[in-house]
Scaffold this motif. Structure first.
Motif, PDB file in Angstrom:
ATOM      1  N   LEU A 167       0.831  -1.208   0.000  1.00 58.13           N
ATOM      2  CA  LEU A 167       0.000   0.000   0.000  1.00 58.13           C
ATOM      3  C   LEU A 167       0.859   1.250   0.000  1.00 58.13           C
ATOM      4  O   LEU A 167       0.568   2.227  -0.703  1.00 58.13           O
ATOM      5  N   GLY A 210       7.330   3.412   2.240  1.00 59.45           N
ATOM      6  CA  GLY A 210       6.764   3.909   0.990  1.00 59.45           C
ATOM      7  C   GLY A 210       7.514   5.112   0.462  1.00 59.45           C
ATOM      8  O   GLY A 210       7.746   5.242  -0.739  1.00 59.45           O
ATOM      9  N   GLY A 217       0.799   3.717  -3.132  1.00 56.42           N
ATOM     10  CA  GLY A 217       0.221   5.041  -2.913  1.00 56.42           C
ATOM     11  C   GLY A 217       1.197   6.159  -3.188  1.00 56.42           C
ATOM     12  O   GLY A 217       0.902   7.087  -3.965  1.00 56.42           O
ATOM     13  N   LEU A 218       2.350   6.114  -2.598  1.00 57.37           N
ATOM     14  CA  LEU A 218       3.323   7.173  -2.790  1.00 57.37           C
ATOM     15  C   LEU A 218       3.904   7.131  -4.195  1.00 57.37           C
ATOM     16  O   LEU A 218       4.228   8.173  -4.772  1.00 57.37           O
ATOM     17  N   VAL A 230       3.740   2.030   5.683  1.00 57.27           N
ATOM     18  CA  VAL A 230       3.044   2.834   4.676  1.00 57.27           C
ATOM     19  C   VAL A 230       3.772   4.147   4.407  1.00 57.27           C
ATOM     20  O   VAL A 230       4.000   4.524   3.250  1.00 57.27           O
ATOM     21  N   VAL A 267       1.541   9.030  -6.439  1.00 57.55           N
ATOM     22  CA  VAL A 267       1.631  10.472  -6.230  1.00 57.55           C
ATOM     23  C   VAL A 267       2.849  11.044  -6.937  1.00 57.55           C
ATOM     24  O   VAL A 267       2.784  12.086  -7.596  1.00 57.55           O
TER      25      VAL A 267
END
Length: 208
Positions: free
Chosen positions: A57, A140, A61-62, A136, A65
């Motif tokens: 995750l 990440g 996620g990062l 996370v 971005v």
């Protein structure tokens, strides 16, 4: 390319291992269960699988971005570097001045059944706010700095988690006495501090 993949995997393995070995309730529980031979496979599996999900995750996620907004890489580098340095300072403080009662022992109440062990392990893993910061956010952010090799970095961190928990759970009967000594955890904390501080400084240097 192969050397880059290997470097990213080793970096992920080293970073993941440095974070996981820090003394905490989860490691203490795994050690107790391993020393007593109770639900070891279930406990090790939950810890490793949970870390794998959280690391994935964080990387996904990062990574998304950074891909959509390249300027986020600088912000991620600053946040990750600062967090690594703070983590390293805290580990160094534990190594130099361990708190009373910091040693781990195989004593205490352990889960009396697989179900109880599973529920306890899930609570220690998913109800601990530090696990989200470590996997996370921190892992990440460092993975994002690896660019297209961020998933290789993440895989290395997942393998570190599996190796640590399997070694701790199944090796507890042999190492329980050693790991119960405060001095052993002071050495581990010193290694964690050196790794975190070095990586934090490198991250900040790349950002600037």
């Amino acid at each position: 390319m192969n050397s880059g993949v290997l470097s990213a995997a080793l970096a992920g393995f080293g970073t993941g291992m440095s974070l996981i070995v820090a003394i905490g309730a989860q490691n203490a529980f795994v050690l107790r269960q391993g020393a007593r031979g109770q639900a070891v496979l279930a406990v090790v599996g939950i810890c490793a699988a949970s870390d794998a999900v959280l690391i994935a995750l964080g990387v996904a996620g990062l990574g998304a971005v950074v891909t959509a907004w390249p300027a986020a890489l600088a912000a991620v580098g600053l946040a990750g570097g600062a967090f690594l340095i703070c983590y390293g300072v805290l580990a160094a403080r534990r190594a130099l001045r361990p708190a009373a009662g910091q040693s781990l022992t195989a004593g205490g109440a352990a889960a009396g059944s697989v179900r109880a062990a599973v529920l306890t392990c899930l609570a220690l893993t998913w109800l601990n706010p530090h696990v989200y910061l470590d996997t996370v956010l921190l892992l990440g952010s460092v993975a994002a700095d690896c660019g297209p090799l961020r998933w290789v970095f993440g895989l290395g961190a997942m393998l570190a988690s599996l190796a640590w928990f399997a070694g701790l759970g199944y090796g507890a009967r042999l190492l329980g006495g050693v790991l119960a000594r405060p001095g052993a955890w002071r050495v581990l904390d010193a290694l964690v501090a050196a790794t975190m501080l070095a990586m934090g400084v490198l991250l900040l240097a790349r950002t600037f």
